[in-house]
Design a protein around this motif. Structure first.
Motif, PDB file in Angstrom:
ATOM      1  N   ARG A 270       0.832  -1.215   0.000  1.00 47.89           N
ATOM      2  CA  ARG A 270       0.000   0.000   0.000  1.00 47.89           C
ATOM      3  C   ARG A 270       0.856   1.249   0.000  1.00 47.89           C
TER       4      ARG A 270
ATOM      5  N   PRO B 155      -0.416   7.982   2.016  1.00 48.89           N
ATOM      6  CA  PRO B 155      -0.023   9.366   2.316  1.00 48.89           C
ATOM      7  C   PRO B 155      -0.995  10.081   3.256  1.00 48.89           C
ATOM      8  N   SER B 156      -0.451  11.013   4.016  1.00 45.43           N
ATOM      9  CA  SER B 156      -1.292  11.890   4.851  1.00 45.43           C
ATOM     10  C   SER B 156      -1.433  13.214   4.107  1.00 45.43           C
TER      11      SER B 156
ATOM     12  N   TYR C 126      -2.168   8.093  14.484  1.00 45.78           N
ATOM     13  CA  TYR C 126      -1.655   7.381  13.316  1.00 45.78           C
ATOM     14  C   TYR C 126      -1.374   5.918  13.653  1.00 45.78           C
TER      15      TYR C 126
ATOM     16  N   VAL D  98      -3.246   3.084  11.456  1.00 51.43           N
ATOM     17  CA  VAL D  98      -2.410   2.366  10.488  1.00 51.43           C
ATOM     18  C   VAL D  98      -2.435   0.858  10.762  1.00 51.43           C
TER      19      VAL D  98
END
Ligand code: GLU
Length: 287
Positions: A6, A9-10, A168, A172
């Motif tokens: 994968r 991005p943020s 995060y 994640v």
């Protein structure tokens, strides 16, 4: 080998050349291993979202002709899922509420567990995950073996902030699991998050992942190319040139300028992880 990779991005700034390196490496590595490649927009940290950067990410995926193997997901649409996992961790007494403010913690980077046994109400407090006194190691495909004892290196860490933002680390780990990700390819700036993610994943009984952390691209001043250092936004009108430069910066054989899709096909055929350099230094054009 089954492989699902994968690119995550943020949208805290427009994509820059460093982001392109991650996109290209994660894409080529997945496709060269006959795997799938997914895109996930990590937009839980609402106050840090930068105007239009989500649009820029999507236009870049299009312009560079990356082909995600399933629909792009947005973490901001998945907050209920993260809350459910928090509830699961709460039932298992693996998390607790913490009232320590940043000011109270001061410059101490290791959280000593001040609130661990206070049994505070979860409302309006930060939520921390308990860590234990044990060495956790993993073998990074590029960086070699990495180890950390979270108790001494970090302490119990935050999964949800006092302002309600899901961290995060939590998002994640949950999404890598739910998207059945097997391989993570990302920048070395995220290397020291990995042990936290492994720890959380193990508590939730999620399968282990393979990790590859790419060397960070440095600009001419020896600074890491980042949104903080105002790295230039990727220019979607220069997709072939930028792609060619990214493939070269990753130490791969050159590909001829063409439509991005065709260049990527060629890069996949030639993909060789062994050729990725230890450091990536860029000239002025790509900073
Ligand atoms: N969203 C993170 C970032 O943009 C990357 C997350 C990851 O690849 O694990 O820095």
């Amino acid at each position: 080998m089954s492989y699902i990779g994968r690119f995550a991005p943020s949208p805290t700034g427009p994509l820059h050349f460093g982001s392109l390196l991650t996109a290209v490496a994660s894409y080529c590595d997945a496709k060269a291993n006959h795997g799938k490649w997914l895109v996930r927009i990590e937009d839980t940290d609402i106050p840090r979202i930068y105007p239009n950067s989500e649009m820029h990410i999507l236009s870049c995926i299009d312009a560079f002709q990356f082909e995600p193997d399933s629909e792009i997901i947005f973490q901001k649409d998945r907050l209920d899922i993260y809350e459910q996992v928090l509830e699961q961790l709460k039932q298992a007494q693996l998390i607790y509420a913490c009232q320590c403010t940043r000011k109270m913690l001061g410059s101490n980077h290791i959280y000593v567990g001040t609130c661990r046994d206070l049994n505070l109400d979860f409302e309006q407090q930060a939520i921390r995950l308990k860590v234990s006194d044990q060495q956790i190691c993993f073998d990074d495909r590029l960086q070699g073996q990495q180890c950390s004892n979270l108790k001494y290196d970090l302490g119990d860490f935050v999964l949800k902030r006092r302002d309600g933002i899901i961290s995060y680390q939590l998002a994640v780990v949950v999404d890598d699991y739910l998207q059945k990700i097997t391989h993570v390819v990302r920048g070395a700036d995220l290397l020291d998050n990995t042990v936290r993610q492994i720890w959380l994943g193990s508590l939730l009984d999620y399968p282990k992942l393979s990790y590859m952390h790419l060397p960070l691209a440095m600009n001419g001043q020896g600074q890491k190319l980042s949104k903080q250092n105002l790295a230039q936004a990727l220019d979607i009108n220069k997709a072939p040139e930028l792609l060619s430069a990214a493939i070269l910066a990753l130490g791969q054989s050159m590909v001829e300028l063409d439509q991005p899709r065709i260049m990527l096909q060629q890069a996949i055929q030639q993909w060789d992880v062994e050729r990725i350099p230890k450091g990536i230094y860029l000239n002025d054009i790509y900073q």
